[in-house]
Design a protein around this motif. Structure first.
Motif, mmCIF file in Angstrom:
data_model
loop_
_atom_site.group_PDB
_atom_site.id
_atom_site.type_symbol
_atom_site.label_atom_id
_atom_site.label_comp_id
_atom_site.label_asym_id
_atom_site.label_seq_id
_atom_site.Cartn_x
_atom_site.Cartn_y
_atom_site.Cartn_z
ATOM 1 N N GLY A 60 54.879 51.132 36.642
ATOM 2 C CA GLY A 60 54.139 51.094 35.396
ATOM 3 C C GLY A 60 53.213 49.908 35.273
ATOM 4 N N SER A 61 53.378 48.927 36.182
ATOM 5 C CA SER A 61 52.532 47.725 36.135
ATOM 6 C C SER A 61 51.998 47.375 37.519
ATOM 7 C CB SER A 61 53.336 46.538 35.585
ATOM 8 O OG SER A 61 53.904 46.832 34.335
ATOM 9 N N LYS A 62 51.856 48.362 38.378
ATOM 10 C CA LYS A 62 51.483 48.087 39.766
ATOM 11 C C LYS A 62 50.067 47.533 39.860
ATOM 12 C CE LYS A 62 54.866 50.769 42.083
ATOM 13 N NZ LYS A 62 55.246 51.346 43.358
ATOM 14 N N ASN A 63 49.933 46.538 40.729
ATOM 15 C CA ASN A 63 48.645 45.868 40.895
ATOM 16 C C ASN A 63 48.490 45.466 42.363
ATOM 17 O OD1 ASN A 63 46.351 44.243 40.791
ATOM 18 N ND2 ASN A 63 46.864 43.419 38.780
ATOM 19 N N PRO A 64 48.129 46.427 43.222
ATOM 20 C CA PRO A 64 48.050 46.140 44.658
ATOM 21 C C PRO A 64 47.023 45.079 45.023
ATOM 22 C CG PRO A 64 47.188 48.327 44.158
ATOM 23 C CD PRO A 64 47.866 47.842 42.924
ATOM 24 N N GLU A 65 45.908 45.048 44.311
ATOM 25 C CA GLU A 65 44.883 44.057 44.632
ATOM 26 C C GLU A 65 45.386 42.641 44.376
ATOM 27 O OE1 GLU A 65 41.992 44.092 46.203
ATOM 28 O OE2 GLU A 65 42.506 46.175 46.638
ATOM 29 N N LEU A 66 46.075 42.456 43.255
ATOM 30 C CA LEU A 66 46.623 41.131 42.962
ATOM 31 C C LEU A 66 47.713 40.774 43.964
ATOM 32 C CD1 LEU A 66 46.706 38.619 41.225
ATOM 33 C CD2 LEU A 66 48.239 39.814 39.630
ATOM 34 N N ALA A 67 48.519 41.758 44.345
ATOM 35 C CA ALA A 67 49.554 41.507 45.357
ATOM 36 C C ALA A 67 48.921 41.003 46.648
ATOM 37 C CB ALA A 67 50.351 42.786 45.616
ATOM 38 N N ASN A 68 47.836 41.641 47.051
ATOM 39 C CA ASN A 68 47.144 41.224 48.270
ATOM 40 C C ASN A 68 46.512 39.844 48.101
ATOM 41 O OD1 ASN A 68 46.266 41.658 50.946
ATOM 42 N ND2 ASN A 68 44.285 42.385 50.239
ATOM 43 N N GLN A 69 45.996 39.575 46.907
ATOM 44 C CA GLN A 69 45.432 38.248 46.639
ATOM 45 C C GLN A 69 46.493 37.162 46.766
ATOM 46 O OE1 GLN A 69 43.321 38.088 42.884
ATOM 47 N NE2 GLN A 69 42.213 39.981 43.342
ATOM 48 N N TRP A 70 47.713 37.462 46.303
ATOM 49 C CA TRP A 70 48.792 36.481 46.424
ATOM 50 C C TRP A 70 49.077 36.164 47.890
ATOM 51 C CZ3 TRP A 70 49.786 33.187 43.044
ATOM 52 C CH2 TRP A 70 49.910 33.478 41.690
ATOM 53 N N LEU A 71 49.004 37.173 48.745
ATOM 54 C CA LEU A 71 49.214 36.931 50.177
ATOM 55 C C LEU A 71 48.175 35.952 50.716
ATOM 56 C CD1 LEU A 71 49.963 40.545 51.497
ATOM 57 C CD2 LEU A 71 51.610 38.700 51.134
ATOM 58 N N GLN A 72 46.932 36.134 50.284
ATOM 59 C CA GLN A 72 45.867 35.242 50.754
ATOM 60 C C GLN A 72 46.049 33.834 50.180
ATOM 61 O OE1 GLN A 72 44.430 37.049 53.000
ATOM 62 N NE2 GLN A 72 45.372 38.868 52.075
ATOM 63 N N ARG A 73 46.427 33.766 48.918
ATOM 64 C CA ARG A 73 46.597 32.459 48.273
ATOM 65 C C ARG A 73 47.714 31.653 48.935
ATOM 66 N NH1 ARG A 73 46.560 34.158 41.840
ATOM 67 N NH2 ARG A 73 44.454 35.033 41.774
ATOM 68 N N MET A 74 48.835 32.304 49.209
ATOM 69 C CA MET A 74 49.953 31.554 49.780
ATOM 70 C C MET A 74 49.620 31.086 51.193
ATOM 71 S SD MET A 74 52.715 34.701 50.173
ATOM 72 C CE MET A 74 54.047 33.679 50.795
ATOM 73 N N ARG A 75 48.912 31.916 51.944
ATOM 74 C CA ARG A 75 48.505 31.481 53.285
ATOM 75 C C ARG A 75 47.561 30.286 53.207
ATOM 76 N NH1 ARG A 75 47.439 36.867 54.194
ATOM 77 N NH2 ARG A 75 49.050 38.021 55.274
ATOM 78 N N SER A 76 46.706 30.286 52.188
ATOM 79 C CA SER A 76 45.749 29.184 52.049
ATOM 80 C C SER A 76 46.461 27.859 51.796
ATOM 81 C CB SER A 76 44.756 29.469 50.917
ATOM 82 O OG SER A 76 45.369 29.344 49.644
ATOM 83 N N ARG A 77 47.718 27.933 51.339
ATOM 84 C CA ARG A 77 48.513 26.731 51.103
ATOM 85 C C ARG A 77 49.585 26.559 52.185
ATOM 86 N NH1 ARG A 77 46.982 24.390 46.628
ATOM 87 N NH2 ARG A 77 48.687 22.886 46.821
#
Length: 228
Positions: A60-77
């Motif tokens: 009901g609250s799925k957000n695949p684009e944000l999920a993928n963004q989190w993957l990029q953000r964590m790698r950047s750190r």
């Protein structure tokens, strides 16, 4: 030492708060907490990011684009996703939309690349906490995304041959991972790591395991219900 323990305690406490928000699908609130952690000089862990991604996988609250963004953000750190993280991000892509299937395929590509790097460089630390190697739930999610892709081409959203030759390829590799040479290599690597486990445990790993026990089971419960 006290400062170190205070920081570790803050991380665990914050991750518990993230868990509660993730169970409600409050992805923006999770984002706010992680931003707040960074502003306070507390570096989010892989558990923190995985839990935030869990909010994106809530039915009901799925957000695949944000999920993928989190993957990029964590790698950047320099926080590397593990198989829990990738599984949670893949689960966020199961909303029936072609663009989400495409995102899931991209995440599968990234997971396979992480697996290849792990097999090449070896694993340092707890396999449960550090490893990107696919598990049985990864296989289930990849199959579900392949079914979603089939529905996408049947609905006329994409040409079947194009879908099979592009988007489907990395998903199929995840499904068939256990049959691959890489899986056998991974099995041997895990056995070797297990033999050395008692020698490698340190305080940091103890904190990581405590985080796992507190948070990972709850993150999994957000989206594992799809299996039954």
């Amino acid at each position: 030492m006290k400062k170190t323990h205070d920081t570790e305690g803050n991380i665990i406490t914050t991750n518990i708060a993230l868990k509660r928000l993730a169970k409600l699908g409050q992805s923006q609130a999770c984002e706010g907490i992680i931003i707040g952690m960074l502003q306070e000089g507390i570096e989010p862990t892989v558990v923190s990011y995985t839990t935030a991604i869990g909010a994106c996988a809530k039915e009901g609250s799925k957000n695949p684009e944000l999920a993928n963004q989190w993957l990029q953000r964590m790698r950047s750190r320099n926080v590397m996703p593990n198989f829990h993280t990738y599984n949670t991000a893949l689960a966020a892509c199961l909303d029936g939309k072609l663009e989400s299937t495409v995102t899931g395929s991209k995440i599968a590509v990234e997971m396979l690349a992480a697996v290849n790097q792990e097999l090449r460089d070896g694993l340092v630390g707890s396999a449960e906490y550090k490893s990107a190697l696919p598990d049985t739930y990864t296989k289930y999610l990849a199959r579900e995304l392949m079914k979603q892709l089939r529905d996408n081409w049947r609905a006329g959203d994409i040409n079947m041959q194009v879908a099979k030759s592009t988007i489907r390829v990395p998903l199929l590799k995840l499904v068939d991972f256990t049959k691959s040479d890489s899986a056998e290599e991974a099995r041997k690597m895990k056995e070797k790591a297990a033999a050395k486990k008692s020698e490698d445990v340190d305080d940091t790993e103890d904190v990581e395991k405590e985080e796992e026990g507190v948070v990972y089971s709850s993150v999994s419960s957000i989206h594992r219900r799809m299996e039954v």
